[in-house]
Design an enzyme around this catalytic site. Structure first.
Site, short mmCIF file in Angstrom:
data_model
loop_
_atom_site.label_atom_id
_atom_site.label_comp_id
_atom_site.label_asym_id
_atom_site.label_seq_id
_atom_site.Cartn_x
_atom_site.Cartn_y
_atom_site.Cartn_z
N THR A 1 0.82 -1.23 0.00
CA THR A 1 0.00 0.00 0.00
C THR A 1 0.85 1.27 0.00
OG1 THR A 1 -0.17 -0.04 2.43
CG2 THR A 1 -1.91 -1.16 1.18
N TYR B 1 -0.24 7.80 2.31
CA TYR B 1 -0.39 6.46 1.75
C TYR B 1 -1.88 6.10 1.79
CZ TYR B 1 4.66 6.24 2.55
OH TYR B 1 6.01 6.51 2.55
N LEU B 2 -2.43 5.67 0.68
CA LEU B 2 -3.86 5.31 0.65
C LEU B 2 -4.02 3.80 0.81
CD1 LEU B 2 -5.61 7.65 -1.93
CD2 LEU B 2 -4.95 8.05 0.45
N HIS B 3 -3.72 3.36 2.04
CA HIS B 3 -3.77 1.93 2.35
C HIS B 3 -5.14 1.32 2.04
CE1 HIS B 3 -0.09 2.76 4.64
NE2 HIS B 3 -0.73 3.63 5.37
N ASP B 4 -6.17 1.86 2.65
CA ASP B 4 -7.50 1.23 2.56
C ASP B 4 -8.16 1.42 1.20
OD1 ASP B 4 -8.27 2.03 6.04
OD2 ASP B 4 -6.97 0.52 5.15
#
Ligand code: RIB
Ligand code: CA
Length: 321
Positions: A194, A241-244
């Site tokens: 991610t 950071y666009l993890h989801d």
């Protein structure tokens, strides 16, 4: 339309993931489970209900889930998502209410109602999902797909304990064990994956320009400004950071990430490494997950911007409606 059930600890990136799902014509979000994590479970519930109001979503059921891990207490939360979990953003008031049933019943009910079709997405601690597995051990065969944001698989030497797993390692261990030997393994998007999906001010400007002015855009802007500042203060740079959202995009289109089967264990006993995820890639053990090992960030952002901008234009500014 694919039925999707999302289990979230709605902080900033969970919110962006929910907005992406609500913006996606190929997703029918049939339920949302709230778990504590980034913020208290009650605040997560409020954030989920407020986001549905903001996005003018249909009456999607939101259920309250775990307000503590299976064992132990909460790790220190820090202030990664702000006092109410959405940075500087405020959500509109809403009359929407939680379901009378809890997140476990919501998981099991959705899996049975959409037997063989339901896509599960978990972007918070896995407590609700572990409890749902205890209630319905057949869950792995009832779900069409499961995508989890959690873990860290990049560094064999110094595996970091990623938040979602670290909050409830016992739950994660039970979830991973339940899928061992299953035909359809969960796709796990760890930090090492991610962190390739980096929202920058320029990319945000692209989104805002395509979306035009609206209440939704103001919420995204205010949430992301806080998230940029948190990442900067932690030494990552003025970015996020666009993890989801990546996990949500993979849940709708697994082709977005390349994956590799592995047997994953969660470290439970050693306090120094508790909550880390250890992957055995050797093939000598029955795999229990498919780990995301590659993604094209540009392809993700093109899709994210196209869908979220279209939603923003579609719903306009409810306050002016
Ligand atoms: O480690 C990142 C994960 O922890 C994301 O899901 C974020 O929302 C937090 O829950
Ligand atoms: Ca999350």
């Amino acid at each position: 339309m694919n039925p999707v059930f999302a289990d979230v600890d709605t902080g900033i990136d969970d919110a962006m993931a929910l907005i992406y799902l609500l913006a996606s014509a190929d997703a029918d979000l049939v339920g949302i489970a709230s778990t504590g994590g980034n913020i208290s479970v009650d605040q997560v519930c409020a954030n989920n209900l407020g986001l549905l109001e903001l996005c003018r979503a249909t009456d999607i059921p939101v259920s309250k889930g775990a307000d503590r891990p299976l064992s132990g207490g909460w790790p220190a939360r820090g202030n990664v998502h702000g006092p109410k979990g959405l940075g500087y953003a405020d959500l509109p008031p809403t009359e929407r209410q939680l379901t009378s049933y809890d997140a476990v019943a919501a998981w099991v009910g959705a899996a049975h109602r959409h037997r063989g079709e339901l896509i599960g997405l978990a972007t918070g601690p896995l407590t609700n999902l572990a409890l749902a597995l205890r209630a319905e051990p057949a869950l792995p065969t009832l779900l069409r797909r499961l995508v989890i944001m959690g873990g860290e698989f990049g560094s064999d030497t110094d595996p970091a304990a990623e938040w979602n797993i670290r909050v409830d390692p016992e739950a994660a261990s039970e979830v991973f064990a339940a899928w061992a030997g299953q035909q359809r393994l969960p796709i796990v998007c760890g930090l090492d994956l991610t962190r390739h999906v980096v929202m920058t001010p320029d990319i945000l400007a692209r989104l805002l320009s395509a979306a035009g002015e609206s209440a939704l855009v103001r919420v995204i802007e205010d949430a992301m400004q806080f998230y940029f500042e948190v990442h900067r203060d932690r030494g990552y740079g003025y970015l996020a950071y666009l993890h989801d959202p990546l996990a949500a995009a993979v849940a709708l289109d697994p082709q977005l990430a390349s994956t590799r089967a592995a047997a994953v264990d969660v470290t439970l006993s050693d306090p120094a490494t508790r909550g880390t995820t250890v992957a055995d890639w050797s093939g000598s053990r029955e795999p229990n997950v498919r780990i995301g090992i590659g993604v094209d960030p540009a392809a993700f952002f093109d899709r994210f911007i196209e869908r979220v901008a279209a939603l923003a234009r579609r719903i306009g500014n409810p306050r002016s409606a």
